[in-house]
Structure formats: C-alpha cells, structure tokens
Design a protein around this motif. Structure first.
Motif, PDB file in Angstrom:
ATOM      1  N   ILE A  91       4.796   7.154   1.722  1.00 39.93           N
ATOM      2  CA  ILE A  91       4.932   6.010   2.636  1.00 39.93           C
ATOM      3  C   ILE A  91       4.515   4.744   1.888  1.00 39.93           C
ATOM      4  O   ILE A  91       3.432   4.681   1.297  1.00 39.93           O
ATOM      5  N   TRP A  92       5.381   3.741   1.916  1.00 37.44           N
ATOM      6  CA  TRP A  92       5.076   2.427   1.355  1.00 37.44           C
ATOM      7  C   TRP A  92       5.045   1.438   2.513  1.00 37.44           C
ATOM      8  O   TRP A  92       5.912   1.479   3.395  1.00 37.44           O
TER       9      TRP A  92
ATOM     10  N   GLY B  83       0.831  -1.190   0.000  1.00 40.76           N
ATOM     11  CA  GLY B  83       0.000   0.000   0.000  1.00 40.76           C
ATOM     12  C   GLY B  83       0.866   1.241   0.000  1.00 40.76           C
ATOM     13  O   GLY B  83       2.034   1.208   0.421  1.00 40.76           O
ATOM     14  N   THR B  84       0.345   2.344  -0.506  1.00 39.77           N
ATOM     15  CA  THR B  84       1.079   3.613  -0.515  1.00 39.77           C
ATOM     16  C   THR B  84       0.174   4.737  -0.010  1.00 39.77           C
ATOM     17  O   THR B  84      -1.053   4.682  -0.161  1.00 39.77           O
ATOM     18  N   LYS B  85       0.805   5.725   0.584  1.00 42.20           N
ATOM     19  CA  LYS B  85       0.065   6.885   1.060  1.00 42.20           C
ATOM     20  C   LYS B  85       0.982   8.096   1.055  1.00 42.20           C
ATOM     21  O   LYS B  85       2.181   7.970   1.321  1.00 42.20           O
ATOM     22  N   GLU B  86       0.413   9.251   0.745  1.00 43.59           N
ATOM     23  CA  GLU B  86       1.156  10.510   0.860  1.00 43.59           C
ATOM     24  C   GLU B  86       0.684  11.247   2.111  1.00 43.59           C
ATOM     25  O   GLU B  86      -0.507  11.260   2.429  1.00 43.59           O
TER      26      GLU B  86
ATOM     27  N   VAL C  35       8.567   2.027   4.451  1.00 47.49           N
ATOM     28  CA  VAL C  35       9.539   2.957   3.873  1.00 47.49           C
ATOM     29  C   VAL C  35       8.905   4.338   3.792  1.00 47.49           C
ATOM     30  O   VAL C  35       7.773   4.484   3.318  1.00 47.49           O
ATOM     31  N   ALA C  36       9.626   5.340   4.259  1.00 49.01           N
ATOM     32  CA  ALA C  36       9.158   6.722   4.173  1.00 49.01           C
ATOM     33  C   ALA C  36      10.220   7.563   3.483  1.00 49.01           C
ATOM     34  O   ALA C  36      11.418   7.445   3.785  1.00 49.01           O
ATOM     35  N   ALA C  37       9.796   8.389   2.544  1.00 46.66           N
ATOM     36  CA  ALA C  37      10.727   9.255   1.817  1.00 46.66           C
ATOM     37  C   ALA C  37      10.053  10.601   1.593  1.00 46.66           C
ATOM     38  O   ALA C  37       8.955  10.665   1.040  1.00 46.66           O
ATOM     39  N   ALA C  38      10.702  11.663   2.016  1.00 45.33           N
ATOM     40  CA  ALA C  38      10.101  13.002   1.972  1.00 45.33           C
ATOM     41  C   ALA C  38      10.859  13.916   1.025  1.00 45.33           C
ATOM     42  O   ALA C  38      12.053  13.719   0.757  1.00 45.33           O
ATOM     43  N   ASN C  39      10.170  14.931   0.532  1.00 44.45           N
ATOM     44  CA  ASN C  39      10.835  16.049  -0.130  1.00 44.45           C
ATOM     45  C   ASN C  39      11.420  16.955   0.949  1.00 44.45           C
ATOM     46  O   ASN C  39      10.688  17.465   1.802  1.00 44.45           O
TER      47      ASN C  39
ATOM     48  N   SER D 205       8.195  11.103  13.579  1.00 45.68           N
ATOM     49  CA  SER D 205       6.856  11.231  13.012  1.00 45.68           C
ATOM     50  C   SER D 205       6.293   9.883  12.608  1.00 45.68           C
ATOM     51  O   SER D 205       5.097   9.604  12.821  1.00 45.68           O
ATOM     52  N   MET D 206       7.125   9.038  12.018  1.00 45.10           N
ATOM     53  CA  MET D 206       6.645   7.728  11.581  1.00 45.10           C
ATOM     54  C   MET D 206       6.335   6.821  12.772  1.00 45.10           C
ATOM     55  O   MET D 206       5.348   6.084  12.771  1.00 45.10           O
TER      56      MET D 206
END
Length: 306
Positions: free
Chosen positions: A81-82, A50-53, A121-125, A155-156
């Motif tokens: 977020i994956w 699943g993915t979410k912004e 997995v979390a990846a931000a700008n 935060s995660m």
C-alpha cells in the motif's frame, strides 16, 4: 612479472568500468523537454509518501490445486500500500494487478508517484499467478482475479484502526484499476465483463495487456475512461493486434504508444538490468510460456469473447 600482470588487469578493469558508466549514461532514456506536458505529468506531487505491507485473507473463496500443490480453503493476498502522508482528505484509490510471474510491487515507482499526488495505491500478489506461486505461476487462475480485485477494493475501503496507515478516507466515487500484462487482462475483466465487472470502477488502465480476444460488444457494459499503454516492439503482446485497435474497439478510450517500447521495458526492474539488450522480451518469453503450459482454451471458454 605477476605484479605487472595484476597492474595491467587492474588498469583494464578500471577502463572497462569507466566505459560501462559512460555507456550507461549515454543510453539513459531521454527526458521530456522542460515545460512539456509529459514533464509535468512526471513531476512528483507535494505529498510525502508512506508505504505499508499488509496481508488480506478472503475466507469465503478457495485457492485451487496447482501442479501437485494442494489447494487452500482461503485466498491470501500479500499487499503493498502506498499513500500520501498527512492528508486528511478523501483519496482516490487505485488497485494495480501484476503480470504473470511478477509481483504486486512491480511498478512501485509509478505507485509512489501517484501517492505523492494524493492517491492511495494497493497492489497484491495474486494467489496463483505471482512469481512466488507454489508450483509456478498459472495463468489459468486469471478467471478468479476479477473477484480478487473486488475483494481488494472492499478490504481497502474498510481498513480501520492500526491496519489503516493513511489519514482521511477512500472516495468510493473515484476507484480506478491498472494492470500490466496479465494484470491488464484482469483489469479489463474487472471493468467490462458482464458477470465479473465491479460497477465501482470509474477508470481503468491496461499496460501491455492482451485485449484482442474481445469484440467491441464486450466493451459496451460501461463507458468509463479507458487508457491503453503499449509498446511497438513488444514481443509478448503484439502492438498491432492489442494496442492499435483500442481507439476503435473500446469507447471513451485513449491509446498511448511507446515507439520501440518492449514488454518488460515497462517494469521498474528493466532499468538498468536490461538497458544494454536489444529487446529484453527474449528473456521473458520462456517464463511466460511455462506459465501457459496448460493452454488457455478453457480460460477463454470461461471468460467468453463478447
């Protein structure tokens, strides 16, 4: 007469299209042999993904002025977020840091693969180094990104309710960092820097990241596993002075060398857009140099070299 010309043009276009498809298939990356270790590593896991912004806002730290654009009283992070679906277990967490003028979802294919194996997995700008930065990406803000990494971890881990898209919880003992290019430097700083490191990090990966400004003493703050992934044809981050030195400079480290690998070749966008180029790094050089137009001397003075 015109009809003949149109028919001839259509035939030529069809032939060129077929030729392009044939060349595209012929130049595809060679898959590892069935049963090889690499083939096993590349297999999808058994979880659906699943993915979410989500937008995280650090209300206690500011964003600097950037080339005439005013600063901001907070730091904001558009985050991808994956996660594995229908998994109630504790999940290892990976925070990925993007390269200069890139964005958080630059390696979405890798994040999806990891999530299928149970990782979150979390990846931000980042506020001032992504491709969407007002005024243009500014590499000097990398000094603030180790604290951004710690904020993203906080935060995660604290996600709850409707904001938390995954089942289960984050395992605080299995938090890893990955980073590409400038994100690789961010990962190194957040892992090893004597003042900026986050002690919760238990593994780290630098993909084509600059690491040669630091002596072996710098890497003595922790002995967690460290993986470097570098290409020998990288025109932006020299392999000999950044990748090849890793086993001798960083303890408990492993180096994976991609023979003929370029810098931009690590990105998902490199296939198929850059497949027909000898080295796609020629495109990336100008953009990176623009992001470094103010020089990096003050940055490395702030970071230190040991």
């Amino acid at each position: 007469m015109i009809r003949r010309i149109l028919k001839g043009s259509a035939g030529l276009l069809f032939t060129l299209t077929i030729l392009a498809i044939v060349i595209y298939i012929a130049t595809a990356p060679q898959r590892p042999a069935p049963g090889a270790a690499s083939a096993i590593w590349l297999e999808d896991g058994h979880y659906s993904v699943g993915t979410k912004e989500h937008v995280f806002i650090d209300e206690y730290r500011t964003t600097n002025e950037n080339r005439g654009f005013p600063g901001k009283p907070t730091r904001s992070f558009q985050t991808w977020i994956w996660y594995p679906e229908n998994n109630e277990e504790e999940h290892p967490l990976i925070i990925h840091s993007h390269g200069i003028i890139s964005q958080g979802n630059e390696l979405a294919n890798v994040a999806e693969r990891l999530a299928s194996h149970g990782y979150v997995v979390a990846a931000a700008n980042y506020p001032l180094t992504s491709g969407s930065t007002e005024g243009g990406a500014n590499a000097n803000d990398v000094v603030n990104q180790p604290a951004d990494v710690s904020f993203l971890i906080d935060s995660m881990v604290s996600l709850s309710g409707d904001d938390k898209p995954f089942n289960g919880t984050i395992d605080p003992n299995r938090i890893g960092l990955s980073g590409f290019s400038l994100g690789g430097l961010t990962t190194v700083l957040a892992t090893y820097h004597p003042r900026w490191r986050d002690p919760r990090v238990s593994a780290a990966i630098s993909i084509a990241g600059p690491i040669n400004s630091f002596t072996s003493r710098f890497y003595d703050t922790t002995d967690i596993p460290f993986l470097g992934v570098y290409g020998t044809a990288d025109a932006l981050i020299d392999y000999q002075t950044n990748g090849q030195i890793i086993p001798d400079r960083v303890k408990n480290s492993t180096l994976v060398t991609i023979e003929g690998g370029s810098h931009l070749g690590f990105l998902a966008l490199a296939d198929p857009a850059f497949r027909f180029m000898h080295n796609p790094d020629t495109i990336g050089c100008q953009g990176v140099l623009a992001a470094l137009d103010q020089g990096t001397e003050e940055v490395y003075i702030s970071i230190g070299t040991e």
